[in-house]
Motif scaffolding. Structure first.
Motif, PDB file in Angstrom:
ATOM      1  N   LYS A  52       0.683  -1.334  -0.323  1.00 58.23           N
ATOM      2  CA  LYS A  52       0.251  -0.099  -0.179  1.00 58.23           C
ATOM      3  C   LYS A  52       1.001   1.143   0.594  1.00 58.23           C
ATOM      4  O   LYS A  52       0.680   2.222  -0.534  1.00 58.23           O
ATOM      5  CB  LYS A  52      -0.954   0.207   1.177  1.00 58.23           C
ATOM      6  CG  LYS A  52      -2.017   0.874   1.378  1.00 58.23           C
ATOM      7  CD  LYS A  52      -2.775   0.551   2.343  1.00 58.23           C
ATOM      8  CE  LYS A  52      -3.620   2.232   2.718  1.00 58.23           C
ATOM      9  NZ  LYS A  52      -5.263   1.902   3.926  1.00 58.23           N
ATOM     10  N   ASN A  53       2.605   0.947   0.649  1.00 56.23           N
ATOM     11  CA  ASN A  53       2.971   2.647   0.553  1.00 56.23           C
ATOM     12  C   ASN A  53       2.879   2.615  -0.626  1.00 56.23           C
ATOM     13  O   ASN A  53       3.563   3.712  -0.785  1.00 56.23           O
ATOM     14  CB  ASN A  53       4.265   2.240   1.897  1.00 56.23           C
ATOM     15  CG  ASN A  53       3.224   2.835   3.336  1.00 56.23           C
ATOM     16  OD1 ASN A  53       2.716   2.754   3.228  1.00 56.23           O
ATOM     17  ND2 ASN A  53       3.898   2.070   4.083  1.00 56.23           N
ATOM     18  N   HIS A  54       3.507   1.613  -1.128  1.00 55.36           N
ATOM     19  CA  HIS A  54       4.230   1.328  -2.855  1.00 55.36           C
ATOM     20  C   HIS A  54       3.538   1.821  -3.633  1.00 55.36           C
ATOM     21  O   HIS A  54       3.930   2.761  -4.358  1.00 55.36           O
ATOM     22  CB  HIS A  54       4.706  -0.158  -3.254  1.00 55.36           C
ATOM     23  CG  HIS A  54       5.095   0.243  -4.161  1.00 55.36           C
ATOM     24  ND1 HIS A  54       6.266   0.620  -4.957  1.00 55.36           N
ATOM     25  CD2 HIS A  54       4.855  -0.609  -5.683  1.00 55.36           C
ATOM     26  CE1 HIS A  54       6.319   0.184  -5.892  1.00 55.36           C
ATOM     27  NE2 HIS A  54       5.751  -0.143  -6.495  1.00 55.36           N
ATOM     28  N   VAL A  55       2.261   1.501  -3.567  1.00 55.19           N
ATOM     29  CA  VAL A  55       1.311   2.251  -4.200  1.00 55.19           C
ATOM     30  C   VAL A  55       1.482   3.724  -4.188  1.00 55.19           C
ATOM     31  O   VAL A  55       1.180   4.632  -4.900  1.00 55.19           O
ATOM     32  CB  VAL A  55       0.125   2.132  -4.005  1.00 55.19           C
ATOM     33  CG1 VAL A  55      -1.048   2.359  -4.925  1.00 55.19           C
ATOM     34  CG2 VAL A  55       0.022  -0.169  -4.714  1.00 55.19           C
ATOM     35  N   ILE A  56       1.024   4.186  -2.964  1.00 59.61           N
ATOM     36  CA  ILE A  56       0.407   5.683  -2.854  1.00 59.61           C
ATOM     37  C   ILE A  56       2.194   6.337  -2.789  1.00 59.61           C
ATOM     38  O   ILE A  56       2.175   7.596  -3.469  1.00 59.61           O
ATOM     39  CB  ILE A  56       1.135   6.203  -1.208  1.00 59.61           C
ATOM     40  CG1 ILE A  56      -0.696   5.306  -0.669  1.00 59.61           C
ATOM     41  CG2 ILE A  56       1.126   7.782  -0.545  1.00 59.61           C
ATOM     42  CD1 ILE A  56      -1.118   5.105   1.071  1.00 59.61           C
ATOM     43  N   ASP A  57       3.050   5.888  -2.616  1.00 62.51           N
ATOM     44  CA  ASP A  57       4.454   6.848  -2.719  1.00 62.51           C
ATOM     45  C   ASP A  57       4.352   6.485  -4.121  1.00 62.51           C
ATOM     46  O   ASP A  57       5.467   7.784  -5.172  1.00 62.51           O
ATOM     47  CB  ASP A  57       6.220   5.827  -2.825  1.00 62.51           C
ATOM     48  CG  ASP A  57       5.951   5.833  -0.772  1.00 62.51           C
ATOM     49  OD1 ASP A  57       5.230   6.883  -0.423  1.00 62.51           O
ATOM     50  OD2 ASP A  57       6.694   4.434  -0.524  1.00 62.51           O
ATOM     51  N   PHE A  58       4.765   5.347  -5.386  1.00 61.06           N
ATOM     52  CA  PHE A  58       4.983   5.590  -6.491  1.00 61.06           C
ATOM     53  C   PHE A  58       3.404   6.693  -7.388  1.00 61.06           C
ATOM     54  O   PHE A  58       4.061   7.692  -7.793  1.00 61.06           O
ATOM     55  CB  PHE A  58       4.132   4.428  -7.122  1.00 61.06           C
ATOM     56  CG  PHE A  58       4.772   3.973  -9.252  1.00 61.06           C
ATOM     57  CD1 PHE A  58       5.663   3.631  -8.983  1.00 61.06           C
ATOM     58  CD2 PHE A  58       3.295   4.546  -9.665  1.00 61.06           C
ATOM     59  CE1 PHE A  58       5.889   3.903 -10.904  1.00 61.06           C
ATOM     60  CE2 PHE A  58       3.501   4.831 -11.105  1.00 61.06           C
ATOM     61  CZ  PHE A  58       4.568   4.098 -11.486  1.00 61.06           C
ATOM     62  N   CYS A  59       2.817   6.336  -6.220  1.00 62.56           N
ATOM     63  CA  CYS A  59       1.553   7.863  -7.209  1.00 62.56           C
ATOM     64  C   CYS A  59       2.668   8.837  -6.409  1.00 62.56           C
ATOM     65  O   CYS A  59       2.115  10.015  -8.000  1.00 62.56           O
ATOM     66  CB  CYS A  59       0.183   7.487  -6.278  1.00 62.56           C
ATOM     67  SG  CYS A  59      -0.456   5.766  -7.109  1.00 62.56           S
ATOM     68  N   LEU A  60       2.988   9.239  -5.747  1.00 62.12           N
ATOM     69  CA  LEU A  60       3.078  10.705  -4.580  1.00 62.12           C
ATOM     70  C   LEU A  60       4.629  11.009  -6.212  1.00 62.12           C
ATOM     71  O   LEU A  60       5.010  12.713  -6.695  1.00 62.12           O
ATOM     72  CB  LEU A  60       3.297  10.785  -3.893  1.00 62.12           C
ATOM     73  CG  LEU A  60       2.701  10.505  -2.709  1.00 62.12           C
ATOM     74  CD1 LEU A  60       2.896  10.445  -1.314  1.00 62.12           C
ATOM     75  CD2 LEU A  60       1.929  11.815  -2.520  1.00 62.12           C
ATOM     76  N   THR A  61       5.634  10.197  -6.563  1.00 59.60           N
ATOM     77  CA  THR A  61       6.489  10.654  -7.788  1.00 59.60           C
ATOM     78  C   THR A  61       5.750  10.325  -9.125  1.00 59.60           C
ATOM     79  O   THR A  61       6.114  11.874  -9.634  1.00 59.60           O
ATOM     80  CB  THR A  61       7.023   9.531  -7.811  1.00 59.60           C
ATOM     81  OG1 THR A  61       7.099   8.689  -6.443  1.00 59.60           O
ATOM     82  CG2 THR A  61       8.844   9.228  -8.189  1.00 59.60           C
ATOM     83  N   THR A  62       4.585  10.505  -9.505  1.00 57.22           N
ATOM     84  CA  THR A  62       3.934  10.914 -11.118  1.00 57.22           C
ATOM     85  C   THR A  62       3.152  11.698 -10.426  1.00 57.22           C
ATOM     86  O   THR A  62       3.439  12.415 -11.423  1.00 57.22           O
ATOM     87  CB  THR A  62       3.201   9.742 -11.077  1.00 57.22           C
ATOM     88  OG1 THR A  62       4.021   8.004 -11.310  1.00 57.22           O
ATOM     89  CG2 THR A  62       2.254   9.906 -12.414  1.00 57.22           C
ATOM     90  N   ILE A  63       2.547  12.269  -9.406  1.00 58.76           N
ATOM     91  CA  ILE A  63       2.179  13.584  -9.342  1.00 58.76           C
ATOM     92  C   ILE A  63       3.164  14.937  -9.366  1.00 58.76           C
ATOM     93  O   ILE A  63       3.495  15.798  -9.667  1.00 58.76           O
ATOM     94  CB  ILE A  63       1.131  13.809  -8.093  1.00 58.76           C
ATOM     95  CG1 ILE A  63      -0.006  12.890  -8.373  1.00 58.76           C
ATOM     96  CG2 ILE A  63       0.776  14.751  -7.648  1.00 58.76           C
ATOM     97  CD1 ILE A  63      -0.606  12.802  -7.041  1.00 58.76           C
ATOM     98  N   ASN A  64       4.262  14.359  -8.774  1.00 55.46           N
ATOM     99  CA  ASN A  64       5.506  15.445  -8.431  1.00 55.46           C
ATOM    100  C   ASN A  64       6.369  15.949  -9.592  1.00 55.46           C
ATOM    101  O   ASN A  64       6.580  17.028 -10.088  1.00 55.46           O
ATOM    102  CB  ASN A  64       6.648  14.385  -7.438  1.00 55.46           C
ATOM    103  CG  ASN A  64       6.113  15.542  -6.431  1.00 55.46           C
ATOM    104  OD1 ASN A  64       5.026  16.048  -5.891  1.00 55.46           O
ATOM    105  ND2 ASN A  64       6.696  14.284  -5.130  1.00 55.46           N
ATOM    106  N   GLU A  65       6.797  14.447 -10.772  1.00 54.56           N
ATOM    107  CA  GLU A  65       6.989  14.655 -11.638  1.00 54.56           C
ATOM    108  C   GLU A  65       6.573  15.028 -12.844  1.00 54.56           C
ATOM    109  O   GLU A  65       6.681  16.681 -13.735  1.00 54.56           O
ATOM    110  CB  GLU A  65       6.951  13.055 -12.583  1.00 54.56           C
ATOM    111  CG  GLU A  65       8.651  12.347 -11.993  1.00 54.56           C
ATOM    112  CD  GLU A  65       8.294  11.237 -12.686  1.00 54.56           C
ATOM    113  OE1 GLU A  65       7.166  10.876 -12.935  1.00 54.56           O
ATOM    114  OE2 GLU A  65       9.120  10.864 -11.813  1.00 54.56           O
ATOM    115  N   ALA A  66       4.668  14.937 -12.530  1.00 55.29           N
ATOM    116  CA  ALA A  66       3.661  15.894 -13.965  1.00 55.29           C
ATOM    117  C   ALA A  66       3.387  17.197 -13.134  1.00 55.29           C
ATOM    118  O   ALA A  66       3.563  18.926 -14.055  1.00 55.29           O
ATOM    119  CB  ALA A  66       2.435  14.758 -13.676  1.00 55.29           C
TER     120      ALA A  66
END
Length: 149
Positions: A52-66
């Protein structure tokens, strides 16, 4: 006259089969899902593997890149980040484990709990289909699909 009746009958029969074939090709198969008991075990596996933490971290990374690429303001970045909800992605994880039986899931759960190294390089992180689904989910989050207005 007799030949005409045969031709009409065969034509009608052909139309009936063509219609049934076309209908069978348009109906999508149901997505495989585990039993209710297996969902409970899968949730424990996700917790033990910290997925679950991995999913949230991945989404946050994608959001920050965007946010950097599209020059978002802080308010939009926070709003999109707050829309991350693991429950919107959970069915993809359930689908991945749908073909495991209860004994296999229990064995996997015990392995996750006992082996610390197994938690970091786990089957969920290395599964290509689930990784692809996670990318799609993260991109949907970035596009604001899960923002409640």
């Amino acid at each position: 006259m007799k030949n005409l009746k045969k031709q009409v009958f065969l034509t009608s029969l052909l139309c009936l089969f063509v219609t049934s074939i076309c209908l069978s090709q348009t109906v999508a198969p149901r997505v495989a899902m585990p039993t209710q008991q297996n969902k409970i075990i899968i949730d424990k596996i996700v917790e033990a593997a910290h997925y679950k933490n991995h999913v949230i971290d991945f989404c946050l990374t994608t959001i920050n890149e965007a946010a950097l690429a599209e020059k978002w303001n802080d308010q939009k970045t926070v709003e999109v980040s707050e829309s991350i909800n693991y429950k919107n992605f959970r069915d993809a994880v359930y689908n991945m484990f749908a073909f495991y039986n209860e004994i296999e899931l229990e064995t996997l759960l015990k392995t996750y709990k006992q082996d610390i190294a197994y938690q970091t390089t786990n089957v969920m992180v290395t599964n290509d289909a689930l990784a692809y689904n996670l990318e799609i989910f993260a991109n949907d989050v970035v596009r604001g699909k899960y923002i409640s207005r």
